[in-house]
Design an enzyme around this catalytic site. Structure first.
Site, mmCIF file in Angstrom:
data_model
loop_
_atom_site.group_PDB
_atom_site.id
_atom_site.type_symbol
_atom_site.label_atom_id
_atom_site.label_comp_id
_atom_site.label_asym_id
_atom_site.label_seq_id
_atom_site.Cartn_x
_atom_site.Cartn_y
_atom_site.Cartn_z
ATOM 1 N N GLU A 57 0.824 -1.211 0.000
ATOM 2 C CA GLU A 57 0.000 0.000 0.000
ATOM 3 C C GLU A 57 0.854 1.256 0.000
ATOM 4 O O GLU A 57 0.509 2.279 -0.604
ATOM 5 C CB GLU A 57 -0.912 -0.011 1.234
ATOM 6 C CG GLU A 57 -1.833 1.184 1.386
ATOM 7 C CD GLU A 57 -2.993 1.183 0.419
ATOM 8 O OE1 GLU A 57 -2.733 1.222 -0.806
ATOM 9 O OE2 GLU A 57 -4.136 1.150 0.882
ATOM 10 N N THR A 106 -3.893 9.416 -4.134
ATOM 11 C CA THR A 106 -3.826 9.436 -2.677
ATOM 12 C C THR A 106 -2.738 10.384 -2.190
ATOM 13 O O THR A 106 -2.933 11.127 -1.220
ATOM 14 C CB THR A 106 -3.564 8.018 -2.142
ATOM 15 O OG1 THR A 106 -4.595 7.146 -2.593
ATOM 16 C CG2 THR A 106 -3.534 8.010 -0.617
#
Length: 308
Positions: free
Chosen positions: A128, A181
């Site tokens: 991630e 993000t």
């Protein structure tokens, strides 16, 4: 077993009051992956469909997560991974997390489950970090464990799984624009006023209490974000209009899914969820931006094996 095919579900993170610590798992929306043992050491990404993502192992979230687990076990063999993306990158519903979680889940299954599901979260977080710039578990945890998850702490990692109230539904509107993000994190302030922190802590506690007691009213009034949403909502066209439309049509609460651009709403019962989904769609058509709308119960299982 030398090969496994898995379904890697989409997720909603943050849920307004739980930035970087809350997440839930969605039904019916997700990627598929095929993982097979290889006589060669290491990890090889052999195929990616549905997205333009790097095949280089060290640049791919699934590859990095997979490397983390095989390095921990010091294996003499490796794995090949195929990724079939159905969750668009930058959608705000856990595209990178699905790949990272799927990789470690599949390898763990092929090895006879040396790790419990909770232990896999730490490996998935390594992948991630490739997408977001930091290790966080609010998407990979619900993707692996299903239901709702609360990250109580990161040092050491402590993830608590919470069952969903039976009538709870999620609606997600995904505009076809990308919000990275890393960009969404860049707009956040490094310091926040104490009064805002106190409000957020109260809402987070209320939300968790609402889940445990099946108190839909408490869940709804706790779904408020006074810290992150005000800084990020300008990245999503018509955000306020869509959120207000969802609330006016019976949603318990609405907000930014993950880093955006997706907008989520939680609802009590399928009938209200369908009404909210329709109203959100009608509202967003005014932007001229194409979008997808998803209606889902909360997925209690997380990543699963496809047996066909």
């Amino acid at each position: 077993m030398n090969e496994i095919k898995i379904f890697c579900p989409a997720t909603i993170a943050n849920l307004n009051c739980g930035f970087d610590v809350l997440g839930l798992c969605l039904e019916g929306i997700g990627d598929e992956m095929i993982i097979r043992k290889s006589t060669e050491k290491g990890i090889k990404i052999t195929k990616i469909t549905g997205a333009d993502l790097p095949l280089e192992t060290e640049k791919n979230v699934a590859g990095v997560a997979a490397l983390a687990i095989i390095h921990d076990l010091d294996l003499e063999h490796g794995f090949e991974i195929e990724i079939h993306k159905k969750i668009k990158a930058g959608s705000g519903i856990g595209s990178s997390s699905a790949s990272a979680a799927g990789a470690v889940f599949g390898i763990n299954e092929l090895l006879g489950k040396p790790f419990a599901k909770h232990e896999l979260v730490d490996f998935a977080m390594k992948g991630e970090a490739v997408a977001s710039g930091c290790e966080h578990a609010d998407n990979v945890a619900p993707c692996l464990l299903g239901g709702f998850t609360l990250v109580r702490g990161y040092n050491p990692l402590d993830v608590i799984r919470i069952e969903s109230p039976s009538e709870l539904y999620a609606v997600v509107l995904h505009p076809h624009i990308e919000v990275k993000t890393s960009d969404a994190r860049a707009v956040l302030l490094p310091m926040i006023p104490m009064k805002d922190a106190i409000k957020q802590w109260g809402n987070l506690g209320g939300f968790i209490a609402g889940l445990y007691t099946n108190d839909y009213n408490l869940i709804g009034c706790s779904l408020n974000d006074v810290i992150v949403e005000p800084a990020r909502k300008h990245l999503i066209p018509n955000f306020d209009e869509v959120k207000n439309t969802a609330l006016q049509n019976g949603a318990l609460g609405s907000g930014i899914s993950g880093a955006g651009p997706s907008i989520f709403a939680l609802c009590k019962g399928q009938e209200i969820a369908e009404k909210v989904a329709f109203s959100m769609s009608e509202s967003y058509q005014n932007t001229g931006i194409t979008f997808d709308i998803h209606l889902s119960k909360i997925n209690p299982e997380g990543v699963t094996i496809i047996t066909n």
